[in-house]
Design a protein around this motif. Structure first.
Motif, mmCIF file in Angstrom:
data_model
loop_
_atom_site.group_PDB
_atom_site.id
_atom_site.type_symbol
_atom_site.label_atom_id
_atom_site.label_comp_id
_atom_site.label_asym_id
_atom_site.label_seq_id
_atom_site.Cartn_x
_atom_site.Cartn_y
_atom_site.Cartn_z
ATOM 1 N N TYR A 166 1.107 3.221 -6.705
ATOM 2 C CA TYR A 166 -0.305 2.878 -6.250
ATOM 3 C C TYR A 166 -1.324 3.139 -6.977
ATOM 4 O O TYR A 166 -1.244 4.694 -7.779
ATOM 5 N N CYS A 167 -3.178 2.965 -6.615
ATOM 6 C CA CYS A 167 -3.823 3.702 -7.244
ATOM 7 C C CYS A 167 -4.166 5.070 -6.018
ATOM 8 O O CYS A 167 -4.040 5.500 -4.883
ATOM 9 N N VAL A 173 -9.389 -3.385 -5.728
ATOM 10 C CA VAL A 173 -7.838 -2.643 -5.836
ATOM 11 C C VAL A 173 -8.377 -0.759 -5.477
ATOM 12 O O VAL A 173 -8.834 -0.196 -6.540
ATOM 13 N N GLN A 174 -8.233 -1.145 -4.450
ATOM 14 C CA GLN A 174 -8.561 0.624 -4.527
ATOM 15 C C GLN A 174 -7.466 1.570 -4.584
ATOM 16 O O GLN A 174 -6.453 1.741 -3.936
ATOM 17 N N LYS A 175 -7.592 3.038 -3.793
ATOM 18 C CA LYS A 175 -7.133 3.977 -3.703
ATOM 19 C C LYS A 175 -5.692 3.351 -2.959
ATOM 20 O O LYS A 175 -5.865 3.263 -1.109
ATOM 21 N N THR A 214 0.793 -1.194 0.013
ATOM 22 C CA THR A 214 -0.460 0.205 -0.075
ATOM 23 C C THR A 214 0.967 0.842 -0.102
ATOM 24 O O THR A 214 1.907 1.301 0.455
ATOM 25 N N CYS A 270 -2.968 4.552 -12.239
ATOM 26 C CA CYS A 270 -2.417 4.548 -11.304
ATOM 27 C C CYS A 270 -1.477 5.036 -11.773
ATOM 28 O O CYS A 270 -0.756 5.494 -12.406
ATOM 29 N N CYS A 299 -0.358 -0.815 -7.890
ATOM 30 C CA CYS A 299 -1.395 -1.522 -9.706
ATOM 31 C C CYS A 299 -0.053 -1.805 -10.623
ATOM 32 O O CYS A 299 -1.022 -2.275 -11.006
ATOM 33 N N GLY A 313 -8.845 6.060 -10.210
ATOM 34 C CA GLY A 313 -8.986 4.899 -10.638
ATOM 35 C C GLY A 313 -7.691 5.531 -12.125
ATOM 36 O O GLY A 313 -7.632 4.375 -12.838
ATOM 37 N N CYS A 322 -7.139 -0.330 -11.727
ATOM 38 C CA CYS A 322 -7.103 -0.059 -10.556
ATOM 39 C C CYS A 322 -9.285 0.265 -10.298
ATOM 40 O O CYS A 322 -9.269 0.112 -11.565
ATOM 41 N N ASP A 348 -3.498 0.756 -2.606
ATOM 42 C CA ASP A 348 -3.395 -0.302 -3.581
ATOM 43 C C ASP A 348 -2.001 -0.187 -4.888
ATOM 44 O O ASP A 348 -2.508 0.339 -5.445
#
Length: 81
Positions: A63-64, A42-44, A10, A70, A48, A68, A38, A46
């Motif tokens: 990360y996202c 796969v959220q903010k 994360t 990356c 990518c 939406g 994303c 996380d």
């Protein structure tokens, strides 16, 4: 091949570990090895995108951003096998 499990999963963890933020994205990192779109599971925050471990024992991990994209990328240490 980098040991995926050693890389921060994360963005919060990346910041805690002191990874250096860089200006990169999927567009500027063509050599990615692992990618997750994303959205959905796969959220903010996380991861990518992850590149392979480079010869200098670093990789790029992104990360996202919550929209939406990356987009939030960092340089992480890794070990070449």
């Amino acid at each position: 091949m980098a040991d995926n499990d050693d890389i921060a999963q994360t963005e919060d963890e990346a910041i805690r570990r002191g990874y250096q933020r860089i200006d990169a994205s999927i567009q500027t990192e063509p050599h990615f090895a692992h990618r997750r779109p994303c959205g959905g599971a796969v959220q903010k925050g996380d991861w990518c995108l992850m590149t392979n471990c480079r010869p200098d024992n670093t990789l790029t991990v992104c990360y996202c951003d919550g929209n939406g994209n990356c987009a939030n990328c960092y340089v992480a240490p890794c070990r070449n096998q």
